[in-house]
Design a protein around this motif. Structure first.
Motif, mmCIF file in Angstrom:
data_model
loop_
_atom_site.group_PDB
_atom_site.id
_atom_site.type_symbol
_atom_site.label_atom_id
_atom_site.label_comp_id
_atom_site.label_asym_id
_atom_site.label_seq_id
_atom_site.Cartn_x
_atom_site.Cartn_y
_atom_site.Cartn_z
ATOM 1 N N ARG A 71 0.829 -1.210 0.000
ATOM 2 C CA ARG A 71 0.000 0.000 0.000
ATOM 3 C C ARG A 71 0.861 1.257 0.000
ATOM 4 O O ARG A 71 0.533 2.235 -0.676
ATOM 5 N N GLU A 72 1.943 1.241 0.744
ATOM 6 C CA GLU A 72 2.841 2.398 0.765
ATOM 7 C C GLU A 72 3.443 2.631 -0.619
ATOM 8 O O GLU A 72 3.544 3.772 -1.070
ATOM 9 N N GLU A 73 3.840 1.555 -1.278
ATOM 10 C CA GLU A 73 4.416 1.678 -2.619
ATOM 11 C C GLU A 73 3.383 2.212 -3.608
ATOM 12 O O GLU A 73 3.698 3.062 -4.443
ATOM 13 N N GLU A 74 2.164 1.720 -3.528
ATOM 14 C CA GLU A 74 1.103 2.146 -4.439
ATOM 15 C C GLU A 74 0.689 3.596 -4.205
ATOM 16 O O GLU A 74 0.117 4.220 -5.085
ATOM 17 N N ALA A 75 0.975 4.129 -3.032
ATOM 18 C CA ALA A 75 0.591 5.501 -2.703
ATOM 19 C C ALA A 75 1.583 6.526 -3.231
ATOM 20 O O ALA A 75 1.357 7.726 -3.103
ATOM 21 N N GLU A 115 6.258 7.476 -9.324
ATOM 22 C CA GLU A 115 7.561 6.904 -9.655
ATOM 23 C C GLU A 115 8.720 7.718 -9.093
ATOM 24 O O GLU A 115 9.772 7.180 -8.774
ATOM 25 N N ASN A 116 8.509 9.036 -8.940
ATOM 26 C CA ASN A 116 9.583 9.894 -8.421
ATOM 27 C C ASN A 116 9.641 9.908 -6.889
ATOM 28 O O ASN A 116 10.438 10.609 -6.301
ATOM 29 N N GLY A 117 8.771 9.133 -6.228
ATOM 30 C CA GLY A 117 8.784 9.035 -4.777
ATOM 31 C C GLY A 117 7.815 9.946 -4.062
ATOM 32 O O GLY A 117 7.590 9.807 -2.868
ATOM 33 N N GLU A 118 7.229 10.909 -4.788
ATOM 34 C CA GLU A 118 6.249 11.800 -4.171
ATOM 35 C C GLU A 118 4.950 11.040 -3.917
ATOM 36 O O GLU A 118 4.598 10.124 -4.661
ATOM 37 N N LEU A 119 4.234 11.474 -2.879
ATOM 38 C CA LEU A 119 2.936 10.867 -2.610
ATOM 39 C C LEU A 119 1.923 11.297 -3.653
ATOM 40 O O LEU A 119 1.915 12.453 -4.093
ATOM 41 N N LYS A 120 1.094 10.370 -4.070
ATOM 42 C CA LYS A 120 0.005 10.695 -4.981
ATOM 43 C C LYS A 120 -1.046 11.488 -4.216
ATOM 44 O O LYS A 120 -1.234 11.295 -3.013
ATOM 45 N N THR A 121 -1.744 12.344 -4.922
ATOM 46 C CA THR A 121 -2.872 13.041 -4.303
ATOM 47 C C THR A 121 -4.005 12.028 -4.162
ATOM 48 O O THR A 121 -4.023 11.004 -4.875
ATOM 49 N N PRO A 122 -4.949 12.286 -3.275
ATOM 50 C CA PRO A 122 -6.093 11.367 -3.180
ATOM 51 C C PRO A 122 -6.798 11.184 -4.521
ATOM 52 O O PRO A 122 -7.212 10.077 -4.860
ATOM 53 N N GLU A 123 -6.891 12.240 -5.295
ATOM 54 C CA GLU A 123 -7.553 12.153 -6.595
ATOM 55 C C GLU A 123 -6.778 11.227 -7.542
ATOM 56 O O GLU A 123 -7.369 10.418 -8.261
ATOM 57 N N GLU A 124 -5.447 11.352 -7.543
ATOM 58 C CA GLU A 124 -4.614 10.494 -8.391
ATOM 59 C C GLU A 124 -4.746 9.027 -7.977
ATOM 60 O O GLU A 124 -4.869 8.135 -8.820
ATOM 61 N N TYR A 125 -4.727 8.803 -6.694
ATOM 62 C CA TYR A 125 -4.818 7.443 -6.181
ATOM 63 C C TYR A 125 -6.163 6.818 -6.545
ATOM 64 O O TYR A 125 -6.237 5.693 -7.031
ATOM 65 N N LEU A 126 -7.247 7.576 -6.333
ATOM 66 C CA LEU A 126 -8.584 7.061 -6.636
ATOM 67 C C LEU A 126 -8.771 6.851 -8.139
ATOM 68 O O LEU A 126 -9.416 5.882 -8.556
ATOM 69 N N ALA A 127 -8.205 7.739 -8.960
ATOM 70 C CA ALA A 127 -8.304 7.571 -10.408
ATOM 71 C C ALA A 127 -7.583 6.300 -10.845
ATOM 72 O O ALA A 127 -8.051 5.575 -11.733
ATOM 73 N N GLU A 128 -6.458 6.027 -10.235
ATOM 74 C CA GLU A 128 -5.710 4.813 -10.563
ATOM 75 C C GLU A 128 -6.507 3.565 -10.183
ATOM 76 O O GLU A 128 -6.575 2.603 -10.949
ATOM 77 N N ILE A 129 -7.125 3.590 -9.027
ATOM 78 C CA ILE A 129 -7.937 2.447 -8.592
ATOM 79 C C ILE A 129 -9.121 2.263 -9.527
ATOM 80 O O ILE A 129 -9.449 1.139 -9.911
#
Length: 82
Positions: free
Chosen positions: A56-60, A63-77
């Protein structure tokens, strides 16, 4: 060989708990069995909970190590279901 209580013994112990404790126990059992169940039978995974936490930490992260925004994470899911 360790002692294992019977179902009836466990049920008796659970009945001694308060309704709040019983509810807490139900939630914990469900999380342990459903949350990590598919990982528990894999011999190479010693600690399923820690393994899933790391996934889960990796998926969050991007690629550059920055945290995804909630919107980015939800769009990916959401894209997984497409």
């Amino acid at each position: 060989m360790s002692w294992q209580p019977s179902y009836q013994e466990v049920l008796h112990f659970v009945e001694q708990l308060s309704p709040e404790e019983q509810a807490q126990l139900i939630v914990e059992i469900r999380e342990r069995s459903q949350g990590f169940g598919m990982w528990q039978n894999r011999p190479e995974i010693v600690d399923p909970e820690l393994y899933v936490l790391r996934l889960r930490e990796e998926e969050a992260k991007k690629e550059n190590g920055e945290l995804k925004t909630p919107e980015e994470y939800l769009a990916e899911i959401a894209a997984w279901d497409e």
